[in-house]
Design an enzyme around this catalytic site. Structure first.
Site, PDB file in Angstrom:
ATOM      1  N   ARG A 185       0.860  -1.185   0.000  1.00 51.27           N
ATOM      2  CA  ARG A 185       0.000   0.000   0.000  1.00 51.27           C
ATOM      3  C   ARG A 185       0.899   1.238   0.000  1.00 51.27           C
ATOM      4  O   ARG A 185       1.903   1.280   0.720  1.00 51.27           O
ATOM      5  CB  ARG A 185      -0.893  -0.002   1.243  1.00 51.27           C
ATOM      6  CG  ARG A 185      -1.919   1.129   1.298  1.00 51.27           C
ATOM      7  CD  ARG A 185      -2.695   1.092   2.594  1.00 51.27           C
ATOM      8  NE  ARG A 185      -3.751   2.103   2.643  1.00 51.27           N
ATOM      9  CZ  ARG A 185      -5.041   1.843   2.736  1.00 51.27           C
ATOM     10  NH1 ARG A 185      -5.464   0.593   2.819  1.00 51.27           N
ATOM     11  NH2 ARG A 185      -5.933   2.829   2.781  1.00 51.27           N
ATOM     12  N   ILE A 287       6.258   2.583  -0.211  1.00 45.65           N
ATOM     13  CA  ILE A 287       5.366   1.421  -0.212  1.00 45.65           C
ATOM     14  C   ILE A 287       5.481   0.648   1.098  1.00 45.65           C
ATOM     15  O   ILE A 287       6.559   0.230   1.502  1.00 45.65           O
ATOM     16  CB  ILE A 287       5.659   0.492  -1.396  1.00 45.65           C
ATOM     17  CG1 ILE A 287       5.541   1.265  -2.708  1.00 45.65           C
ATOM     18  CG2 ILE A 287       4.708  -0.692  -1.394  1.00 45.65           C
ATOM     19  CD1 ILE A 287       4.173   1.873  -2.962  1.00 45.65           C
ATOM     20  N   SER A 288       4.348   0.440   1.742  1.00 47.90           N
ATOM     21  CA  SER A 288       4.270  -0.213   3.047  1.00 47.90           C
ATOM     22  C   SER A 288       3.600  -1.581   2.924  1.00 47.90           C
ATOM     23  O   SER A 288       2.728  -1.782   2.073  1.00 47.90           O
ATOM     24  CB  SER A 288       3.449   0.666   4.009  1.00 47.90           C
ATOM     25  OG  SER A 288       3.135  -0.030   5.194  1.00 47.90           O
ATOM     26  N   PRO A 289       3.971  -2.528   3.801  1.00 56.18           N
ATOM     27  CA  PRO A 289       3.267  -3.808   3.848  1.00 56.18           C
ATOM     28  C   PRO A 289       2.027  -3.741   4.728  1.00 56.18           C
ATOM     29  O   PRO A 289       1.292  -4.722   4.840  1.00 56.18           O
ATOM     30  CB  PRO A 289       4.306  -4.743   4.469  1.00 56.18           C
ATOM     31  CG  PRO A 289       5.028  -3.860   5.426  1.00 56.18           C
ATOM     32  CD  PRO A 289       5.114  -2.515   4.746  1.00 56.18           C
ATOM     33  N   ASP A 400       4.689   3.666   9.335  1.00 51.86           N
ATOM     34  CA  ASP A 400       5.231   2.349   9.667  1.00 51.86           C
ATOM     35  C   ASP A 400       6.033   2.398  10.961  1.00 51.86           C
ATOM     36  O   ASP A 400       6.138   1.396  11.675  1.00 51.86           O
ATOM     37  CB  ASP A 400       6.149   1.845   8.542  1.00 51.86           C
ATOM     38  CG  ASP A 400       5.385   1.430   7.300  1.00 51.86           C
ATOM     39  OD1 ASP A 400       4.157   1.246   7.394  1.00 51.86           O
ATOM     40  OD2 ASP A 400       6.012   1.289   6.239  1.00 51.86           O
TER      41      ASP A 400
END
Length: 739
Positions: A185, A287-289, A400
């Site tokens: 995301r 972009i993050s998990p 994050d």
């Protein structure tokens, strides 16, 4: 007359003789100090290593073009970044142990960018502040392990068939995966929107779903040797609330792939090969998990330009705005899910990867002083970089990993001018720097910070490597999605025009692979000054400059030139010149009235598959011996003969955790937690601990084990679970997001 069997052998031999590449693969343990060292990635001095969730590894792939006798090495390694200390350390070892074959020109270190490894591996002080200096043991473990992996690959080179695959990580490769956020995301969507509308219209999303993959198969036997892939997502599923060393989501994906090919750990212990899977980092700067997005504790979304939550008085707090993965407050579950989704997509692409990668191996390296680099964009506009500086939004952190210094927020002026004043007082940014970096609100003018040694690099490296139709750009920072797209297009263009690669060739932007110098945003995203823009250290033209450098390197490669003088190698402080961030272990003592290896809290007698077993043993400090390529804790099963024991899991495995704790001044306990797999065979088991103690000025081997316990579903005994209070408190979040 030749039999079909003879014909088959002839065809195999012909295939071996005509193999386009000879390939070697190797794997080795790089796990650093497993206690008390600060972890690297979140810059949180309170996040100190307390044990091991999963061991870290280096996975080496050597590609040799037998016709040109030219080779290159890709080392996929579970670490935060390929720092200059690691690059020069590995090169020095390879020049000594495999002379004349490998150097930093044809070796690239591809980090997974996990934030769950020991800190202290960078030679620049900004990245040592949290770890109180350089940590020799952290660096040495990585250099030793990478060297071992490359040597293993070197002595394992044989004819191989190399093919490419490409596919998305979405519900077409991961059945039932929720969309649009299957495994990633964009954590700064408001910054992405600052890119030109006509450019954004060329793409379906503000992130890249595609995974590039290489499949390597033994040309003689047809057996799979290894795979490499690149997918843009941060390895930040594990949060700073955990102190356990881990490869995070990419580490788990590698583990799953290798286990699927090599067999269960009871057959072949994890992390030993022979098949190896390297999961690299793409252009994942934004972009993050954490696919559930960013939320405040009251359940309201904080996915805004500022990424802060407000209390009843209207006071903002970045620490209250947190991103969550599919596990909500359970970060272990989030890590597992995101890792599994990457593995499933990779396996799907691997199984269908039938496109030949093409021919040839080539590489280029450049060293550039990015504090004063002048260039022109392709449209003729001038650009220049600046001495490095970090903004006030850098101090906010990301969703994050927020900084919890609530005076700072992303894309907002600090609420506490005094803190900004202190930053200016320390670094005194001149008017020229303010103008060069505008609109950045400078907090730390790191370009002027030289004591005890430089805070950030001036000269940095860029690498461009080609294997057939795959081009890997090793960049010294974290490119965002759009920055990566632009640079990839610029690199590919001259190579296609000169016919070196096909129009379908792929360019991978490998973040953090040739050093580390912060983030790299597009010039438009830089204007927005969220965390990524505020951490783009060399000014608004940082991305333009890096793209210009890489395009020139691609043009040289396309023209087949022996590259011009690449510049001087970055000069870094020696180990003796740097501050050591970790003192030696003074002494270990057994418990009063007991001895090392005594069981403090033993297991119960009966468990069932799917349940948890836990025991605590009196141990010693893990830094006495890192036990690389071995383990601190393991699980053993009594064979059916009732006499011999067989290891079924160790601290390379997901389900087994090793946790260390200091007791008093010099005593230690070791807690072993085993999540019994649901397919675990019934039988008799025991948990085992092995380590070294610094006792009476000598290093002595110690060990201990639990009593035997039974794993069985066929029992009327009640299930006794031992709750892991420390683990639970460390891992959980007090609130979970509401959708």
């Amino acid at each position: 007359m030749l039999s079909w069997r003879m014909l088959a052998k002839i065809f195999v031999l012909l295939g071996v003789a005509g193999a386009e590449y000879h390939v070697g693969v190797g794997i080795a343990d790089v796990t650093g100090p497993a206690a008390e060292v600060v972890m690297m990635g979140y810059a949180d001095q309170d996040q100190r290593v307390t044990g091991i969730h999963m061991r870290l590894h280096a996975r080496a792939f050597i590609f040799l073009d037998p016709e040109a006798n030219k080779r290159m090495v890709y080392v996929a390694v579970d670490t935060w970044a390929a720092t200059e200390s690691l690059i020069q350390g590995l090169e020095g070892r390879l020049l000594m142990e495999l002379p004349g074959l490998y150097s930093r020109h044809n070796v690239i270190i591809g980090p997974s960018h996990t934030h769950m490894g020991p800190a202290g591996t960078s030679p620049y002080y900004l990245y040592q502040v949290s770890s109180f200096g350089y940590v020799k043991q952290s660096t040495q473990a990585l250099v030793d392990g990478m060297t071992e992996a490359v040597k293993m690959a070197h002595y394992n080179i044989r004819p191989a068939k190399v093919t490419m695959g490409l596919g998305p990580v979405d519900n077409t490769t991961v059945p039932g995966c929720p969309m649009p956020y299957c495994a990633s995301r964009n954590r700064s969507p408001t910054s992405y929107l600052h890119n030109p509308e006509e450019e954004r219209a060329n793409y379906s999303s503000n992130m890249d779903y595609d995974m590039d993959l290489i499949k390597i198969v033994d040309a003689k036997t047809g057996e799979p040797m290894g795979t490499m892939n690149w997918f843009a997502v941060h390895a930040t599923s594990m949060k700073s609330s955990s102190g356990l060393i881990s490869g995070d989501n990419k580490g788990y994906a590698q583990y799953l792939f290798e286990k699927a090919i090599n067999g269960p750990s009871s057959v072949r212990p994890a992390g030993r090969g022979p098949f190896i899977a390297g999961f690299g980092a793409g252009a994942a700067g934004d972009i993050s998990p954490n696919t559930y997005g960013s939320w405040c504790q009251d359940g309201k979304s904080c996915e805004t330009a500022q990424s802060v939550c407000y209390d009843h008085r209207g006071k903002p707090s970045n620490g209250e705005c947190n991103a969550y993965g599919p596990g909500g407050g359970d970060i272990l579950h989030s890590t597992k899910v995101i890792g599994e989704r990457q593995y499933l997509a990779a396996r799907h692409i691997f199984d269908g990867a039938d496109r030949s990668i093409g021919r040839g191996v080539d590489y280029r390296t450049r060293y550039v002083d990015l504090t004063q680099y002048y260039f022109k964009y392709e449209d003729g506009r001038p650009g220049r970089t600046c001495p490095p500086a970090m903004s006030t939004t850098f101090a906010a952190g990301t969703t994050d990993g927020p900084s919890h210094v609530d005076e700072f927020g992303q894309n907002m002026t600090p609420t506490n001018g005094f803190l900004r004043f202190l930053g200016h007082l320390i670094t005194l940014p001149p008017a020229e720097a303010k103008s060069c970096h505008a609109p950045k609100d400078i907090l730390l003018y790191t370009g002027s910070m030289k004591a005890p040694y430089p805070y950030m690099p001036s000269r940095m490296a860029f690498q461009l490597l080609r294997i057939g139709d795959l081009i890997i750009a090793g960049v010294p920072g974290e490119f965002t999605t759009m920055a990566g797209r632009r640079t990839a297009k610029a690199i590919k263009k001259p190579l296609v025009e000169k016919g070196v690669v096909s129009p379908d060739a792929r360019v991978v932007i490998n973040n953090c692979a040739s050093g580390y110098a912060g983030y790299v945003t597009t010039i438009e995203e830089y204007q927005h000054q969220r965390y990524e823009g505020g951490s783009t250290a060399y000014g608004p033209h940082t991305h333009g400059a890096m793209t210009n450098i890489l395009r020139e390197m691609a043009e040289e490669m396309a023209e087949g030139k022996v590259y011009r003088w690449p510049g001087a190698v970055p000069k870094i402080p020696t180990q003796d010149q740097m501050m050591e961030g970790q003192t030696d272990v003074v002494a270990d003592d057994p418990p009063i009235g007991g001895k090392f290896g005594d069981v403090k809290t033993d297991v119960r007698g009966m468990y069932a598959p799917g349940h948890r077993v836990q025991a605590t043993i009196w141990g010693a400090h893990p830094r006495n011996n890192l036990r690389r390529n071995s383990s601190f804790v393991s699980v053993w099963r009594l064979k059916d003969d009732g006499k011999t024991w067989h290891m079924v899991a160790d601290d390379n495995d997901w389900e087994l955790r090793f946790e260390w704790k200091r007791v008093g001044i010099s005593a230690s306990t070791v807690t072993i937690t085993w999540e019994i797999p649901k397919d675990c065979p019934h039988g008799s088991y025991s948990l085992y601990y092995s380590g070294e103690a610094k006792h009476r000025s000598s290093i002595i081997k110690i060990e201990g084990h639990t009593r035997t316990f039974q794993v069985s579903n066929k029992t009327s005994y009640p299930y006794y679970d031992v709750p892991d209070v420390n683990m639970t408190e460390r891992m959980r979040r007090t609130e979970q997001p509401t959708s």
